[in-house]
Design an enzyme around this catalytic site. Structure first.
Site, mmCIF file in Angstrom:
data_model
loop_
_atom_site.group_PDB
_atom_site.id
_atom_site.type_symbol
_atom_site.label_atom_id
_atom_site.label_comp_id
_atom_site.label_asym_id
_atom_site.label_seq_id
_atom_site.Cartn_x
_atom_site.Cartn_y
_atom_site.Cartn_z
ATOM 1 N N GLY A 45 0.630 -4.889 0.675
ATOM 2 C CA GLY A 45 -0.378 -5.026 0.120
ATOM 3 C C GLY A 45 -0.411 -5.672 -0.980
ATOM 4 O O GLY A 45 -1.109 -6.140 -1.833
ATOM 5 N N GLU A 67 -0.630 -9.024 -0.464
ATOM 6 C CA GLU A 67 -2.177 -9.568 -0.184
ATOM 7 C C GLU A 67 -2.981 -9.344 -1.553
ATOM 8 O O GLU A 67 -3.802 -10.087 -1.871
ATOM 9 C CB GLU A 67 -2.477 -8.358 0.911
ATOM 10 C CG GLU A 67 -1.998 -8.657 2.039
ATOM 11 C CD GLU A 67 -2.219 -7.509 3.006
ATOM 12 O OE1 GLU A 67 -1.972 -6.414 2.698
ATOM 13 O OE2 GLU A 67 -2.772 -7.760 4.177
ATOM 14 N N ALA A 126 1.049 -1.166 -0.070
ATOM 15 C CA ALA A 126 -0.093 0.063 0.098
ATOM 16 C C ALA A 126 0.775 1.206 0.068
ATOM 17 O O ALA A 126 1.977 0.991 0.293
ATOM 18 C CB ALA A 126 -0.793 -0.043 1.228
ATOM 19 N N GLU A 159 4.614 -5.102 7.285
ATOM 20 C CA GLU A 159 3.945 -3.898 7.726
ATOM 21 C C GLU A 159 4.509 -3.712 9.397
ATOM 22 O O GLU A 159 4.402 -2.583 9.843
ATOM 23 C CB GLU A 159 2.425 -4.268 7.828
ATOM 24 C CG GLU A 159 1.432 -4.136 6.530
ATOM 25 C CD GLU A 159 1.637 -5.436 5.610
ATOM 26 O OE1 GLU A 159 2.533 -6.253 5.939
ATOM 27 O OE2 GLU A 159 0.945 -5.359 4.859
HETATM 28 C C1 LIG Z 1 -3.408 -2.963 2.028
HETATM 29 C C2 LIG Z 1 -3.328 -2.649 3.404
HETATM 30 C C3 LIG Z 1 -2.336 -3.039 4.367
HETATM 31 C C4 LIG Z 1 -1.145 -2.744 3.545
HETATM 32 C C5 LIG Z 1 -0.171 -2.200 4.188
HETATM 33 C C6 LIG Z 1 1.039 -2.056 3.468
HETATM 34 O O1 LIG Z 1 1.515 -2.512 2.328
HETATM 35 S S1 LIG Z 1 2.454 -1.146 3.963
HETATM 36 C C7 LIG Z 1 3.713 -1.221 3.070
HETATM 37 C C8 LIG Z 1 4.456 -2.428 3.046
HETATM 38 N N1 LIG Z 1 5.474 -2.566 2.132
HETATM 39 C C9 LIG Z 1 6.768 -1.912 2.538
HETATM 40 O O2 LIG Z 1 7.000 -1.629 3.554
HETATM 41 C C10 LIG Z 1 7.998 -2.041 1.391
HETATM 42 C C11 LIG Z 1 8.384 -0.454 1.237
HETATM 43 N N2 LIG Z 1 9.406 -0.441 0.461
HETATM 44 C C12 LIG Z 1 10.575 -0.745 0.183
HETATM 45 O O3 LIG Z 1 10.980 -1.199 1.611
HETATM 46 C C13 LIG Z 1 11.594 -0.512 -0.724
HETATM 47 O O4 LIG Z 1 11.075 0.302 -1.650
HETATM 48 C C14 LIG Z 1 12.000 -1.887 -1.494
HETATM 49 C C15 LIG Z 1 12.802 -2.868 -0.515
HETATM 50 C C16 LIG Z 1 10.743 -2.654 -1.944
HETATM 51 C C17 LIG Z 1 12.735 -1.390 -2.745
HETATM 52 O O5 LIG Z 1 14.123 -0.826 -2.445
HETATM 53 P P1 LIG Z 1 14.742 0.073 -3.496
HETATM 54 O O6 LIG Z 1 15.879 0.547 -2.810
HETATM 55 O O7 LIG Z 1 14.930 -0.790 -4.642
HETATM 56 O O8 LIG Z 1 13.918 1.195 -4.008
HETATM 57 P P2 LIG Z 1 13.442 2.546 -3.211
HETATM 58 O O9 LIG Z 1 13.058 2.376 -1.640
HETATM 59 O O10 LIG Z 1 14.346 3.692 -3.399
HETATM 60 O O11 LIG Z 1 11.961 2.798 -3.823
HETATM 61 C C18 LIG Z 1 11.877 3.600 -4.914
HETATM 62 C C19 LIG Z 1 10.586 4.533 -5.024
HETATM 63 O O12 LIG Z 1 9.420 3.837 -4.540
HETATM 64 C C20 LIG Z 1 8.787 4.455 -3.299
HETATM 65 N N3 LIG Z 1 8.065 3.340 -2.684
HETATM 66 C C21 LIG Z 1 8.362 1.901 -2.498
HETATM 67 N N4 LIG Z 1 7.575 1.270 -1.776
HETATM 68 C C22 LIG Z 1 6.789 2.354 -1.368
HETATM 69 C C23 LIG Z 1 5.309 2.164 -0.843
HETATM 70 N N5 LIG Z 1 5.073 1.279 -0.293
HETATM 71 N N6 LIG Z 1 4.836 3.349 -0.481
HETATM 72 C C24 LIG Z 1 5.204 4.295 -1.331
HETATM 73 N N7 LIG Z 1 6.239 4.537 -1.735
HETATM 74 C C25 LIG Z 1 7.274 3.434 -2.088
HETATM 75 C C26 LIG Z 1 10.023 4.813 -2.710
HETATM 76 O O13 LIG Z 1 9.597 5.529 -1.483
HETATM 77 C C27 LIG Z 1 10.828 5.382 -3.675
HETATM 78 O O14 LIG Z 1 10.150 6.744 -4.115
HETATM 79 P P3 LIG Z 1 11.152 7.926 -4.097
HETATM 80 O O15 LIG Z 1 12.001 8.182 -2.593
HETATM 81 O O16 LIG Z 1 12.324 7.615 -5.208
HETATM 82 O O17 LIG Z 1 10.327 8.887 -4.379
#
Ligand SMILES: CCC/C=C/C(=O)SCCNC(=O)CCNC(=O)[C@H](O)C(C)(C)COP(=O)([O-])OP(=O)([O-])OC[C@H]1O[C@@H](n2cnc3c(N)ncnc32)[C@H](O)[C@@H]1OP(=O)([O-])[O-]
Length: 288
Positions: free
Chosen positions: A139, A142, A96, A162
């Site tokens: 998400g 999911e 998400a 999460e």
């Molecule tokens: C459905 C209800 C419940 C669900 C809850 C959830 O899903 S909670 C979520 C559960 N998920 C997580 O906790 C995973 C969160 N993400 C990560 O941990 C890492 O992005 C990665 C490991 C997937 C990839 O690492 P990498 O170094 O290869 O890439 P990078 O990190 O540089 O990302 C590139 C760009 O994408 C952006 N962006 C990425 N994901 C999200 C996001 N969810 N949101 C918004 N933005 C996101 C990131 O900010 C960046 O933008 P910027 O700054 O350039 O403008």
């Protein structure tokens, strides 16, 4: 397809198996976060590709609304037998959208039914196959689990992180992993937030097959075509019966299955399927 003011663009060069469909409503509104195409030899596979590369397909509200709308359109379209949902090679979806939801309050979530519309994805009557490459986190994982079948590329990474950002899965993660993989795996995945590989996901029964990443979507389309050879009506009944297994006791599920099994004998497609077998010919199903 039932899209209003439909515009169909045939992709020259790769014409054989691909027709890209763009929405052109009177308002000139188009999808911003997804691509939709018709695929397969008979063009009977609907392909939805999440297309928000800058945010690794993070599932912001508009993207999810578009996915739901595209699913509903493909579900209504009699030329479509099954639907494939995919992302990019880097990310199916990284969850998400954290930045979109980070300042939500409890009362906002409650008043606006935050992410409640996601459940429409599970209302799709046609078979829905997730073709997962890259990250399928939170998400994203999911969303894949809301599909009927998951095919994964060998570099896919699943997880429910999460807990690492101060919340818990909210799109069905705690329930669907527990039901498909058991309590211990569900607890380990949800309480650690650790990522796991496509091969691990296959071993625990979350994913049905793993392919080289560049073949995942093609294999999912092949699977959709194979399912599409059967009666659409009977396919829908079968999908509904399997889904009941996740919602009821064994006895209730068996009763439901029996009533649907008996019910298939009221359809023309059951008569055709069995007559074709007895006559040593291919069936010609009519969706009736
Ligand atoms: C459905 C209800 C419940 C669900 C809850 C959830 O899903 S909670 C979520 C559960 N998920 C997580 O906790 C995973 C969160 N993400 C990560 O941990 C890492 O992005 C990665 C490991 C997937 C990839 O690492 P990498 O170094 O290869 O890439 P990078 O990190 O540089 O990302 C590139 C760009 O994408 C952006 N962006 C990425 N994901 C999200 C996001 N969810 N949101 C918004 N933005 C996101 C990131 O900010 C960046 O933008 P910027 O700054 O350039 O403008």
């Amino acid at each position: 397809m039932a899209f209003r003011s439909l515009r169909i663009i045939c992709r020259l060069g790769s014409m054989s198996n691909s027709v890209t469909v763009c929405r052109t409503f009177a308002s000139a509104q188009t999808y911003q976060n997804i691509l939709i195409e018709k695929k397969g030899e008979k063009q009977n596979v609907g392909l939805i590709t999440l297309n928000r590369p800058k945010a690794l397909n993070a599932l912001c509200g508009p993207l999810v609304s578009e996915v739901i709308e595209a699913l509903q359109e493909f579900d209504k379209d009699d030329s479509i037998a099954a639907i494939v949902l995919t992302g990019s090679e880097k990310a199916f979806a990284a969850g998400a959208d954290i930045k979109e939801m980070m300042n939500n309050s409890y009362s906002h979530n409650h008043k606006h039914g935050f992410i409640e519309n996601w459940s429409y994805i599970t209302k799709c009557k046609k078979p829905l196959i997730a073709a997962v490459n890259g990250y399928a986190l939170g998400g994203g994982c999911e969303l894949a689990m809301m599909c009927d079948i998951i095919y994964a590329g060998d570099t896919a990474k699943f997880g429910q992180p999460e807990i690492t950002i101060g919340t818990i899965p909210g799109g069905g993660g705690t329930q669907r992993i527990a039901r498909s993989c058991g309590k211990s795996k569900a607890m380990e995945i949800c309480l650690t937030g650790d990522q796991f590989t496509a091969q691990e996901a296959e071993k625990m029964g979350l994913v049905s097959k793993v392919f080289p990443a560049d073949q995942t979507v093609a294999e999912a389309i092949k699977l959709a075509e194979k399912i599409g050879r059967h009666s659409p009506l009977i396919t829908k009944l079968c999908k509904e019966a399997v889904n009941v297994a996740f919602e009821t006791s064994l006895q209730e599920g068996l009763r439901f299955e029996k009533s649907y099994f008996w019910g298939t004998f009221a359809t023309a497609d059951q008569k055709e399927g069995m007559a074709a077998f007895a006559g040593k010919r291919k069936p010609n199903f009519k969706n009736e």
